[in-house]
Write a protein that holds these residues in place. Structure first.
Motif, PDB file in Angstrom:
ATOM      1  N   GLN A  25      51.209  37.174  28.214  1.00  0.00           N
ATOM      2  CA  GLN A  25      50.411  37.553  27.043  1.00  0.00           C
ATOM      3  C   GLN A  25      48.942  37.202  27.242  1.00  0.00           C
ATOM      4  OE1 GLN A  25      52.150  35.937  23.424  1.00  0.00           O
ATOM      5  NE2 GLN A  25      54.203  36.408  24.128  1.00  0.00           N
ATOM      6  N   GLN A  26      48.674  36.038  27.835  1.00  0.00           N
ATOM      7  CA  GLN A  26      47.289  35.647  28.096  1.00  0.00           C
ATOM      8  C   GLN A  26      46.620  36.630  29.056  1.00  0.00           C
ATOM      9  OE1 GLN A  26      46.422  31.392  28.851  1.00  0.00           O
ATOM     10  NE2 GLN A  26      48.566  30.986  28.334  1.00  0.00           N
ATOM     11  N   MET A  27      47.341  37.041  30.092  1.00  0.00           N
ATOM     12  CA  MET A  27      46.783  38.003  31.045  1.00  0.00           C
ATOM     13  C   MET A  27      46.435  39.324  30.365  1.00  0.00           C
ATOM     14  SD  MET A  27      48.653  37.595  34.744  1.00  0.00           S
ATOM     15  CE  MET A  27      50.322  37.799  34.182  1.00  0.00           C
ATOM     16  N   GLY A  46      45.949  39.605  40.643  1.00  0.00           N
ATOM     17  CA  GLY A  46      46.159  39.681  39.205  1.00  0.00           C
ATOM     18  C   GLY A  46      45.564  40.937  38.598  1.00  0.00           C
ATOM     19  N   LEU A  47      44.364  41.294  39.030  1.00  0.00           N
ATOM     20  CA  LEU A  47      43.684  42.481  38.499  1.00  0.00           C
ATOM     21  C   LEU A  47      44.483  43.746  38.790  1.00  0.00           C
ATOM     22  CD1 LEU A  47      41.121  43.763  37.215  1.00  0.00           C
ATOM     23  CD2 LEU A  47      40.212  43.945  39.545  1.00  0.00           C
ATOM     24  N   ASN A  93      31.706  42.709  37.721  1.00  0.00           N
ATOM     25  CA  ASN A  93      30.786  41.880  38.506  1.00  0.00           C
ATOM     26  C   ASN A  93      30.972  40.398  38.189  1.00  0.00           C
ATOM     27  OD1 ASN A  93      29.647  44.081  39.809  1.00  0.00           O
ATOM     28  ND2 ASN A  93      28.070  44.371  38.235  1.00  0.00           N
ATOM     29  N   ASP A  94      31.397  40.125  36.964  1.00  0.00           N
ATOM     30  CA  ASP A  94      31.662  38.746  36.560  1.00  0.00           C
ATOM     31  C   ASP A  94      33.026  38.338  37.117  1.00  0.00           C
ATOM     32  OD1 ASP A  94      32.100  36.335  35.349  1.00  0.00           O
ATOM     33  OD2 ASP A  94      31.558  36.992  33.327  1.00  0.00           O
ATOM     34  N   GLN A 131      39.222  35.555  38.493  1.00  0.00           N
ATOM     35  CA  GLN A 131      39.699  34.182  38.697  1.00  0.00           C
ATOM     36  C   GLN A 131      40.726  33.790  37.643  1.00  0.00           C
ATOM     37  OE1 GLN A 131      35.975  32.124  38.606  1.00  0.00           O
ATOM     38  NE2 GLN A 131      35.381  32.741  40.672  1.00  0.00           N
ATOM     39  N   GLU A 132      40.480  34.154  36.388  1.00  0.00           N
ATOM     40  CA  GLU A 132      41.410  33.803  35.313  1.00  0.00           C
ATOM     41  C   GLU A 132      42.735  34.539  35.468  1.00  0.00           C
ATOM     42  OE1 GLU A 132      41.227  31.521  32.552  1.00  0.00           O
ATOM     43  OE2 GLU A 132      39.833  30.811  34.068  1.00  0.00           O
ATOM     44  N   LEU A 133      42.675  35.830  35.794  1.00  0.00           N
ATOM     45  CA  LEU A 133      43.909  36.598  35.986  1.00  0.00           C
ATOM     46  C   LEU A 133      44.709  36.037  37.151  1.00  0.00           C
ATOM     47  CD1 LEU A 133      42.648  40.256  35.394  1.00  0.00           C
ATOM     48  CD2 LEU A 133      44.049  38.871  33.865  1.00  0.00           C
ATOM     49  N   ASN A 134      44.025  35.692  38.233  1.00  0.00           N
ATOM     50  CA  ASN A 134      44.725  35.119  39.382  1.00  0.00           C
ATOM     51  C   ASN A 134      45.321  33.753  39.058  1.00  0.00           C
ATOM     52  OD1 ASN A 134      44.647  37.128  41.242  1.00  0.00           O
ATOM     53  ND2 ASN A 134      43.096  36.219  42.551  1.00  0.00           N
TER      54      ASN A 134
END
Length: 318
Positions: free
Chosen positions: A131-133, A234-235, A273-274, A279-282
């Motif tokens: 859910q967070q992803m 993750g992306l 670009n950010d 990083q968060e998804l991974n």
């Protein structure tokens, strides 16, 4: 689901806590164990119900006993029918049962339950991570659509190798060492691996499900394997999941019954670009992978302990 009126009429089909339910035909090895007192579950004519009638056994111990590989094989061997295995009350009544003293049964149940509870907790954590992803990905795409986040669009084939598995469905074995991904949501097992990577797996037919896995595995010939650079893992998983869900909704009611390699290669992917989003998804997807790995180890431990405890080869001290 049935109406309240039907539930009253079908009172004799209601299940109670500690009931064990089997399907009459099909996957006859597995059963359901009812843990809730007021569960609202009816046992229809397609099911068989086992109800413990002696105080000498702990019902949940019997449930674990029925999960032993030997008992599952016994059921398959004794099931009747040619094209599809069928169970009946005589077969279930004839299952050979061995059990220790009641206190020992309760200790065994406590140990095995602790493993099952940890497995269930990891699954719940993974649902939350999923859910967070989704929230992060949807936020990213909303900002990209309103030009509040800069980046570039590309397609999956520019980020990952896209191949299909080579094996047919008969490649799976009951107690294999490696995951074998087919078009089913639940992976099977096999004895040989071809892939050792962090990959996205897309079912080319069936319900077009999308999964991810890190480790050694093999795949069915209608399963697409996308293996990206790890920073895009993750992306690409989220981009694939949303694209395939969109594809399913568009093809609903049409004659489209499978996904082509071109469909997969051309999955659109927005790369921001950010790098925060990547990083968060991974971070979240690799936490899921760690929980999956831990669950595999726990399942193996539980399945190893099960016969050892049942046969008295392992004991539980106070």
């Amino acid at each position: 689901y049935v109406s309240n009126e039907d539930a009253i009429r079908l009172e004799r089909y209601k299940t109670i806590i500690n009931d064990i339910l089997y399907a009459r035909r099909g996957d006859v090895e597995k059963h359901a164990f009812i843990k809730e007192k007021d569960n609202g579950v009816l046992c229809g004519t397609g099911c068989l119900r086992v109800r413990i009638t002696t105080s000498e056994v702990e019902p949940e111990f019997i449930s674990f006993f029925l999960n032993r590989e030997e008992t599952r094989k016994w059921l398959v061997t004794h099931a009747v029918g040619t094209n599809m295995p069928n169970l009946n009350t005589d077969i279930l009544s004839g299952i050979p049962i061995a059990y220790p003293l009641l206190e020992e049964q309760r200790k065994i149940v406590q140990v095995l339950n602790s493993l099952d509870e940890k497995i269930a907790l990891n699954n719940a954590v993974n649902d939350n991570l999923e859910q967070q992803m989704h929230l992060i990905f949807e936020n990213m795409m909303a900002k990209a659509a309103t030009h509040k986040l800069s980046g570039e669009y590309t397609i999956a084939q520019n980020l990952a190798t896209v191949v299909t598995g080579k094996e047919d469905a008969n490649f799976s074995v009951p107690n294999g060492k490696y995951k074998f991904f087919t078009c089913s949501n639940t992976p099977l097992l096999c004895d040989e691996y071809v892939f050792d990577s962090s990959s996205i797996l897309i079912a080319g037919n069936g319900d077009f499900n999308v999964k991810h896995y890190s480790g050694k595995f093999n795949a069915y010939q209608r399963t697409y394997i996308l293996t990206p650079d790890k920073k895009y893992f993750g992306l690409l998983y989220l981009a694939s999941l949303y694209r395939i869900n969109s594809f399913k909704s568009r093809s609903s009611g049409s004659i489209v019954k499978f996904i082509t390699k071109s469909d997969v290669e051309n999955i659109p992917v927005f790369i921001p670009n950010d790098m925060f989003y990547l990083q968060e998804l991974n971070k979240l997807i690799y936490l899921q992978e760690q929980n999956k790995l831990e669950n595999e180890l726990l399942v193996n431990l539980r399945d190893w302990l099960l016969p050892m405890l049942m046969n008295g080869q392992a004991t539980i001290s106070d």
